[in-house]
Design a protein around this motif. Structure first.
Motif, PDB file in Angstrom:
ATOM      1  N   MET A   1       0.846  -1.202   0.000  1.00 37.13           N
ATOM      2  CA  MET A   1       0.000   0.000   0.000  1.00 37.13           C
ATOM      3  C   MET A   1       0.878   1.249   0.000  1.00 37.13           C
ATOM      4  O   MET A   1       1.870   1.299   0.721  1.00 37.13           O
ATOM      5  CB  MET A   1      -0.919   0.005   1.244  1.00 37.13           C
ATOM      6  CG  MET A   1      -1.912   1.161   1.261  1.00 37.13           C
ATOM      7  SD  MET A   1      -2.888   1.183   2.791  1.00 37.13           S
ATOM      8  CE  MET A   1      -3.823  -0.337   2.588  1.00 37.13           C
ATOM      9  N   SER A   3       2.198   5.057   0.676  1.00 36.78           N
ATOM     10  CA  SER A   3       2.140   5.940   1.839  1.00 36.78           C
ATOM     11  C   SER A   3       1.245   7.142   1.531  1.00 36.78           C
ATOM     12  O   SER A   3       1.053   7.510   0.369  1.00 36.78           O
ATOM     13  CB  SER A   3       3.539   6.411   2.220  1.00 36.78           C
ATOM     14  OG  SER A   3       4.098   7.172   1.174  1.00 36.78           O
ATOM     15  N   LEU A  35      -0.931   5.818  10.848  1.00 38.28           N
ATOM     16  CA  LEU A  35       0.074   5.536   9.832  1.00 38.28           C
ATOM     17  C   LEU A  35       1.259   4.833  10.492  1.00 38.28           C
ATOM     18  O   LEU A  35       1.655   5.203  11.604  1.00 38.28           O
ATOM     19  CB  LEU A  35       0.559   6.834   9.184  1.00 38.28           C
ATOM     20  CG  LEU A  35      -0.508   7.789   8.654  1.00 38.28           C
ATOM     21  CD1 LEU A  35       0.145   9.057   8.113  1.00 38.28           C
ATOM     22  CD2 LEU A  35      -1.344   7.114   7.573  1.00 38.28           C
ATOM     23  N   GLU A  40       2.229   4.306   5.771  1.00 39.20           N
ATOM     24  CA  GLU A  40       1.099   3.536   5.257  1.00 39.20           C
ATOM     25  C   GLU A  40      -0.020   3.480   6.289  1.00 39.20           C
ATOM     26  O   GLU A  40       0.232   3.408   7.497  1.00 39.20           O
ATOM     27  CB  GLU A  40       1.539   2.113   4.905  1.00 39.20           C
ATOM     28  CG  GLU A  40       2.476   2.035   3.735  1.00 39.20           C
ATOM     29  CD  GLU A  40       2.758   0.603   3.315  1.00 39.20           C
ATOM     30  OE1 GLU A  40       2.116  -0.319   3.890  1.00 39.20           O
ATOM     31  OE2 GLU A  40       3.603   0.399   2.438  1.00 39.20           O
TER      32      GLU A  40
END
Length: 353
Positions: A1, A3, A35, A40
């Motif tokens: 995924m 950031s 995060l 991420e």
């Protein structure tokens, strides 16, 4: 995924917070995005209902060990007290979060202090990211907590020439079904609905939040408040039907103004003490005028139908204006078409002096 930036994460947190509108009171709506150290998204959460887990706790549970060294992006300063749940500030410290980004400080003296606790534990704290946007999404709770009485929305429906009923008193219906469905959705976002005894005697409204298509009641119902100075609400009025809680607010109970009517400032203070943070003022025109004259209305939502009557009661009466220089100036903030009608949202401009 990939950031995401802190700004993007805060935008998402504000979207999450909005999911709690109408179900969290007397608590605020809050959203949180976690995060990891690479930026991420590893956890998301929002406060769904009073007594339930706070947004930060939901996000931490999703993130697990990946929260360590990461960044918590939250719309409101994490709470620092133990109520029905524990302090979010301590949970963030225990999870090893390295940075907390906050949109708006908490004005509640009971719960505030989370930022200081985090800093004392060595956590970097940043304030003000998308603060104005987060304020707007939590405006009722923030306003109520800062001043000690609820955020007041005056809702009315009228024809294009400002009539709320025809000359013979008929008013069903001024606006379309689409507009009335929208009103019931609006009722679902507040803690109380206020009407005057004149409206109760004339229209016998239910003042509940309902699905108009099948008549079913919403799970959460606002408190129904009838402003009834001398206790004239009939025993068989529909506001007494048990479908929702009801308070018949009399001058004897609340306190009277110099004219012997219910003291509106005292009424709002009493509602705040009951945990009410946002109210919808629905009628009638004279009560709305009294609220406006006293400077107690924070937002106006008007549903204007493309119809003309030429005679009949107006939507607003006696707002303390006798000359054009005393007019209550407004700022339009939204105009949306709802079916054939227009929903106009406006904010009263503060008067100098």
């Amino acid at each position: 995924m990939a950031s995401v930036s802190v700004d993007e994460a805060m935008r998402r947190a504000i979207e999450l917070a909005a999911r709690g509108l109408g179900t969290t009171s007397p608590n605020p709506v809050v959203g949180c995005v976690l995060l990891d150290s690479d930026g991420e998204v590893v956890g998301e959460g929002f406060h769904a209902y009073a007594g339930g887990p706070h947004a930060e706790i939901v996000a931490l549970a999703q993130a697990g060990r990946r929260a360590k060294g990461g960044t918590a992006v939250v719309t409101l300063e994490p709470c620092d007290h133990t109520g029905r749940t524990g302090p979010c500030s301590s949970a963030l410290v225990q999870a090893g979060v390295g940075r907390v980004v906050i949109a708006v400080p908490d004005p509640n003296p009971v719960a505030s202090g989370g930022a200081a606790t985090l800093r004392a534990a060595g956590v970097r704290v940043d304030l003000g990211v998308r603060g104005e946007e987060a304020e707007a999404g939590n405006v009722a709770w923030l306003t109520s907590m800062r001043r000690g009485w609820p955020y007041v929305i005056w809702k009315y429906a009228a024809t294009l020439d400002g009539r709320s009923a025809a000359a013979d008193g008929t008013s069903m219906w001024i606006t379309s079904e689409a507009a009335r469905i929208d009103v019931h959705a609006l009722r679902g976002t507040v803690d109380a609905v206020i009407a005057g005894v004149g409206t109760v005697l004339a229209d016998d409204p239910r003042l509940t939040a309902r699905n108009l298509r099948d008549g079913s009641l919403a799970i959460r119902q606002p408190l129904r408040v009838v402003v009834d100075s001398s206790g004239r609400t009939p025993a068989d009025a529909r506001v007494r039907d048990g479908a929702a809680r009801t308070w018949i607010a009399t001058a004897d109970e609340v306190g009277a103004d110099p004219d012997g009517r219910v003291d509106l400032s005292a009424l709002l203070a009493a509602l705040h003490q009951r945990g009410i943070r946002a109210v919808l003022l629905e009628g009638g025109p004279r009560l709305a005028g009294a609220f406006l004259e006293a400077g107690l209305v924070d937002k106006i939502v008007g549903y204007v139908a493309p119809r003309l009557l030429g005679a009949g009661p107006t939507a607003l009466v006696d707002a303390g204006v006798t000359t054009i220089a005393e007019a209550i100036d407004l700022e339009f903030v939204d105009v949306t078409q709802i079916g054939p009608d227009l929903r106009i949202t406006a904010l009263p401009r503060k008067r100098e002096g």
